[in-house]
Design a protein around this motif. Structure first.
Motif, PDB file in Angstrom:
ATOM      1  N   SER A  24       0.846  -1.194   0.000  1.00  0.00           N
ATOM      2  CA  SER A  24       0.000   0.000   0.000  1.00  0.00           C
ATOM      3  C   SER A  24       0.880   1.242   0.000  1.00  0.00           C
ATOM      4  O   SER A  24       2.092   1.152  -0.206  1.00  0.00           O
ATOM      5  CB  SER A  24      -0.948  -0.017   1.205  1.00  0.00           C
ATOM      6  N   PHE A  25       0.284   2.386   0.250  1.00  0.00           N
ATOM      7  CA  PHE A  25       0.963   3.662   0.025  1.00  0.00           C
ATOM      8  C   PHE A  25       0.422   4.672   1.035  1.00  0.00           C
ATOM      9  O   PHE A  25      -0.796   4.839   1.153  1.00  0.00           O
ATOM     10  CB  PHE A  25       0.667   4.087  -1.415  1.00  0.00           C
ATOM     11  N   VAL A  26       1.308   5.287   1.778  1.00  0.00           N
ATOM     12  CA  VAL A  26       0.945   6.354   2.718  1.00  0.00           C
ATOM     13  C   VAL A  26       1.709   7.604   2.319  1.00  0.00           C
ATOM     14  O   VAL A  26       2.946   7.621   2.351  1.00  0.00           O
ATOM     15  CB  VAL A  26       1.266   5.961   4.168  1.00  0.00           C
ATOM     16  N   GLU A  27       0.975   8.623   1.939  1.00  0.00           N
ATOM     17  CA  GLU A  27       1.564   9.906   1.546  1.00  0.00           C
ATOM     18  C   GLU A  27       1.013  11.001   2.442  1.00  0.00           C
ATOM     19  O   GLU A  27      -0.133  10.932   2.899  1.00  0.00           O
ATOM     20  CB  GLU A  27       1.239  10.219   0.082  1.00  0.00           C
ATOM     21  N   GLY A  62      -4.367  -7.061   4.967  1.00  0.00           N
ATOM     22  CA  GLY A  62      -3.258  -7.921   4.560  1.00  0.00           C
ATOM     23  C   GLY A  62      -2.112  -7.190   3.908  1.00  0.00           C
ATOM     24  O   GLY A  62      -1.367  -7.767   3.110  1.00  0.00           O
ATOM     25  N   VAL A  63      -1.927  -5.916   4.254  1.00  0.00           N
ATOM     26  CA  VAL A  63      -0.877  -5.102   3.646  1.00  0.00           C
ATOM     27  C   VAL A  63       0.499  -5.626   4.037  1.00  0.00           C
ATOM     28  O   VAL A  63       0.774  -5.871   5.213  1.00  0.00           O
ATOM     29  CB  VAL A  63      -1.030  -3.629   4.077  1.00  0.00           C
ATOM     30  N   SER A  64       1.364  -5.787   3.040  1.00  0.00           N
ATOM     31  CA  SER A  64       2.702  -6.330   3.279  1.00  0.00           C
ATOM     32  C   SER A  64       3.782  -5.253   3.314  1.00  0.00           C
ATOM     33  O   SER A  64       4.725  -5.339   4.089  1.00  0.00           O
ATOM     34  CB  SER A  64       3.044  -7.351   2.189  1.00  0.00           C
ATOM     35  N   THR A  65       3.683  -4.279   2.445  1.00  0.00           N
ATOM     36  CA  THR A  65       4.646  -3.181   2.378  1.00  0.00           C
ATOM     37  C   THR A  65       3.879  -1.865   2.308  1.00  0.00           C
ATOM     38  O   THR A  65       2.716  -1.836   1.887  1.00  0.00           O
ATOM     39  CB  THR A  65       5.558  -3.274   1.133  1.00  0.00           C
ATOM     40  N   VAL A  66       4.535  -0.782   2.686  1.00  0.00           N
ATOM     41  CA  VAL A  66       3.949   0.554   2.529  1.00  0.00           C
ATOM     42  C   VAL A  66       5.004   1.507   2.000  1.00  0.00           C
ATOM     43  O   VAL A  66       6.091   1.619   2.564  1.00  0.00           O
ATOM     44  CB  VAL A  66       3.360   1.091   3.846  1.00  0.00           C
ATOM     45  N   ARG A  67       4.666   2.149   0.898  1.00  0.00           N
ATOM     46  CA  ARG A  67       5.532   3.165   0.299  1.00  0.00           C
ATOM     47  C   ARG A  67       5.267   4.498   0.995  1.00  0.00           C
ATOM     48  O   ARG A  67       4.118   4.877   1.230  1.00  0.00           O
ATOM     49  CB  ARG A  67       5.211   3.261  -1.198  1.00  0.00           C
ATOM     50  N   TYR A  68       6.353   5.252   1.306  1.00  0.00           N
ATOM     51  CA  TYR A  68       6.249   6.458   2.119  1.00  0.00           C
ATOM     52  C   TYR A  68       7.462   7.356   1.838  1.00  0.00           C
ATOM     53  O   TYR A  68       8.540   6.820   1.541  1.00  0.00           O
ATOM     54  CB  TYR A  68       6.226   6.052   3.609  1.00  0.00           C
ATOM     55  N   PRO A  69       7.364   8.700   1.888  1.00  0.00           N
ATOM     56  CA  PRO A  69       6.213   9.532   2.253  1.00  0.00           C
ATOM     57  C   PRO A  69       5.489  10.128   1.046  1.00  0.00           C
ATOM     58  O   PRO A  69       4.718  11.060   1.192  1.00  0.00           O
ATOM     59  CB  PRO A  69       6.876  10.645   3.079  1.00  0.00           C
ATOM     60  N   GLY A  70       5.795   9.649  -0.134  1.00  0.00           N
ATOM     61  CA  GLY A  70       5.148  10.104  -1.355  1.00  0.00           C
ATOM     62  C   GLY A  70       5.717   9.320  -2.500  1.00  0.00           C
ATOM     63  O   GLY A  70       6.686   8.570  -2.328  1.00  0.00           O
ATOM     64  N   GLY A  71       5.111   9.529  -3.689  1.00  0.00           N
ATOM     65  CA  GLY A  71       4.139  10.547  -4.019  1.00  0.00           C
ATOM     66  C   GLY A  71       4.759  11.914  -4.246  1.00  0.00           C
ATOM     67  O   GLY A  71       5.932  12.193  -4.034  1.00  0.00           O
ATOM     68  N   ASN A  72       3.905  12.780  -4.803  1.00  0.00           N
ATOM     69  CA  ASN A  72       4.339  14.134  -5.133  1.00  0.00           C
ATOM     70  C   ASN A  72       4.907  14.869  -3.921  1.00  0.00           C
ATOM     71  O   ASN A  72       5.794  15.715  -4.058  1.00  0.00           O
ATOM     72  CB  ASN A  72       3.161  14.928  -5.705  1.00  0.00           C
ATOM     73  N   PHE A  73       4.402  14.539  -2.740  1.00  0.00           N
ATOM     74  CA  PHE A  73       4.855  15.200  -1.517  1.00  0.00           C
ATOM     75  C   PHE A  73       6.361  15.088  -1.334  1.00  0.00           C
ATOM     76  O   PHE A  73       7.011  16.028  -0.852  1.00  0.00           O
ATOM     77  CB  PHE A  73       4.129  14.587  -0.317  1.00  0.00           C
ATOM     78  N   VAL A  74       6.951  13.966  -1.703  1.00  0.00           N
ATOM     79  CA  VAL A  74       8.362  13.734  -1.380  1.00  0.00           C
ATOM     80  C   VAL A  74       9.285  14.700  -2.106  1.00  0.00           C
ATOM     81  O   VAL A  74      10.390  14.983  -1.632  1.00  0.00           O
ATOM     82  CB  VAL A  74       8.761  12.272  -1.689  1.00  0.00           C
ATOM     83  N   SER A  75       8.850  15.237  -3.247  1.00  0.00           N
ATOM     84  CA  SER A  75       9.745  16.079  -4.047  1.00  0.00           C
ATOM     85  C   SER A  75      10.004  17.450  -3.444  1.00  0.00           C
ATOM     86  O   SER A  75      10.843  18.202  -3.953  1.00  0.00           O
ATOM     87  CB  SER A  75       9.185  16.241  -5.463  1.00  0.00           C
TER      88      SER A  75
END
Length: 507
Positions: A24-27, A62-75
């Motif tokens: 999944s993805f948390v931004e 059942g989330v195995s991985t999470v991408r963080y912190p972005g997304g456009n925010f990270v730039s």
């Protein structure tokens, strides 16, 4: 009534089921973090401020991985702002989503949350406004044991053990004109290669993801991947893919066939990566990280953004909180079928995002959390898909669509676990108005009994869950499922996604 058939051969598997497929993805976008996974003062908050009710749903998902912190925010992100004593953390403007970032939730909070839930972190570095030095600083803070300036800061901040993050994204959507610090392919490729080489000098066992195109509709798609991989092929393990789908102008038939576009997208990027490898005479195979995918009514968001004020800077505003219906859930289930079908090359994926923002989980500040319709196919697939993905041969009726041409009415994938002999069938009926009878020859995997069969469908394909009716759309026991002599028959309603699990004959 439509009729289709399916056949599998366990002697010819595609690849293992990868747990990272169910990422999944948390931004820091809208309410994904604040009042999503993190809300101090909420009745369900733990001592860290994490919402326990949301954490329980994340476990169920059942989330195995999470991408963080972005997304456009990270730039535009300075990771240092989100560590150390909270009262000393600066408040910043987030230009990506035109909001105020308090930095009360940052890197260390994210890692604590991941550890509590048994989730593998997938960290993105800022290659928009920052670069090599800052990426190395972040890596030192996260992964070095102690005895250096930044690792000792982490220890002083209450984290004596290294975070030991293995998977890293080298920026985000760097081809997009909306991206702060966006670059042309050659410039980005060289920058990413420089950062990748330096990061692996510091920590040789990292897995690095280089930015592919922001989508297959980008004018530089294909050329971008080829150029970037020419620069980075030796230094990275993955190239990223991003894709979002929505129903346009009431064209439900085209929307239900969205996975055919995902299939073509994956095949195109795979071919490009392999062509670059052949040209470089490099036997290495680049893997694909489909680290943003979902249903997203982007055209609706763009129309709303066009009339929003540009001087209203708020903390965690409500943005792109799409309410998902039955048809959306069927498409999400079909996209997961596509990802599994390509498990030989797609070995990581992240549904965007986890909470509130185009998300399977919705929350109300100070109030409840509930499952959107798209929660269910993800959770059931993550639970049932185990062992090997089997090569699946389909014979199915077709129908014409405006966006994708002629497409199969049925799509399916089968997984089989050699260890316990269980088999799982994931299947979609894309027809908008006809039931479909499936005849599946599963004799080669010797099934003994149907242990579970669930279908997500509804007479109203636009029915949705809400805070007041959180269980309006849920999977229900599938009707008309039979197993005899290794052959499974099932009657699938229109606009439906189903999962059928079987135990072995000797089980």
């Amino acid at each position: 009534m439509l009729n289709a058939s399916l056949h599998v051969d366990p002697a010819d598997p595609v690849a293992p089921v990868h747990r990272r497929t169910f990422g999944s993805f948390v931004e820091h976008m809208g309410r994904c973090v604040y009042t999503g996974i993190y809300e101090p003062g909420h009745p369900a908050a733990d001592p860290h401020g994490f919402r326990r009710d949301v954490a329980d749903l994340v476990r169920e998902l059942g989330v195995s991985t999470v991408r963080y912190p972005g997304g456009n925010f990270v730039s535009g992100y300075k990771w240092e702002d989100g560590v150390g004593p909270r009262e000393q953390r600066p408040v910043r403007r987030d230009l990506a989503w035109h909001s105020i970032e308090t930095n009360q939730f940052g890197l260390d909070e994210f890692m604590t949350w991941c550890r509590d839930l048994g989730i593998e972190p997938m960290m993105a570095v800022n290659l928009g406004t920052r670069g090599l030095a800052e990426a190395l600083d972040l890596l030192e803070y996260c992964n070095h044991p102690d005895g250096t300036h930044l690792s000792d800061q982490r220890v002083a901040n209450g984290h004596p053990a290294p975070h030991d993050i293995r998977m890293w994204c080298l920026g985000n959507e760097m081809d997009g004109p909306w991206q702060i610090g966006n670059l042309d392919a050659r410039s980005y490729g060289r920058k990413a290669a420089q950062v990748a080489r330096a990061m692996k000098t510091a920590d040789r066992d990292l897995e690095l993801v280089v930015c592919g195109s922001s989508g297959s509709s980008m004018p530089t798609f294909g050329e971008w991947e080829a150029t970037v991989l020419e620069e980075t092929y030796d230094s990275v393990e993955y190239v990223s893919l991003h894709a979002y789908y929505e129903e346009h102008d009431g064209d439900l038939g085209s929307f239900l066939a969205s996975a055919t576009d995902m299939d073509a997208f994956i095949d195109s990027v795979t071919a490009t990566a392999d062509a670059v490898g052949a040209r470089l005479r490099n036997p290495k195979r680049i893997q694909l990280s489909f680290d943003e995918w979902n249903v997203w009514y982007l055209s609706r968001h763009q129309a709303e953004a066009a009339v929003q004020p540009t001087d209203d800077w708020r903390v965690a505003p409500r943005v792109i909180e799409d309410q998902y219906n039955v048809a959306d859930a069927v498409v999400v289930g079909n996209l997961l079928i596509s990802l599994l079908r390509h498990s030989d090359r797609v070995t990581a994926a992240s549904q965007a995002q986890l909470a509130n923002v185009i998300a399977p989980i919705m929350t109300e500040p100070g109030g409840p959390a509930w499952r959107q319709s798209i929660f269910h196919p993800f959770a059931l697939t993550a639970r049932a898909a185990r062992g090997q993905v089997l090569r699946t041969r389909l014979s199915t009726p077709e129908y014409a669509t405006e966006r994708h041409g002629t497409v199969p009415a049925l799509d399916a994938v089968v997984t089989h676990d050699d260890q316990d002999g269980s088999t799982s069938l994931f299947v979609v009926n894309r027809s908008t108005d006809q039931h479909l009878t499936l005849d599946a020859d599963l004799s080669a995997v010797a099934p003994g009994a149907v242990t579970d069969a669930q279908t997500l469908s509804d007479e109203d394909p636009y029915a949705a869950n809400t805070m007041d009716a959180p269980d309006r759309v849920v999977p229900r026991p599938a009707k008309d499922v039979r197993l005899a002599d290794g052959r499974l028959t099932a009657v699938l309603p229109p606009v439906s996604w189903s999962v059928i699990t079987l135990s072995p004959a000797n089980g």
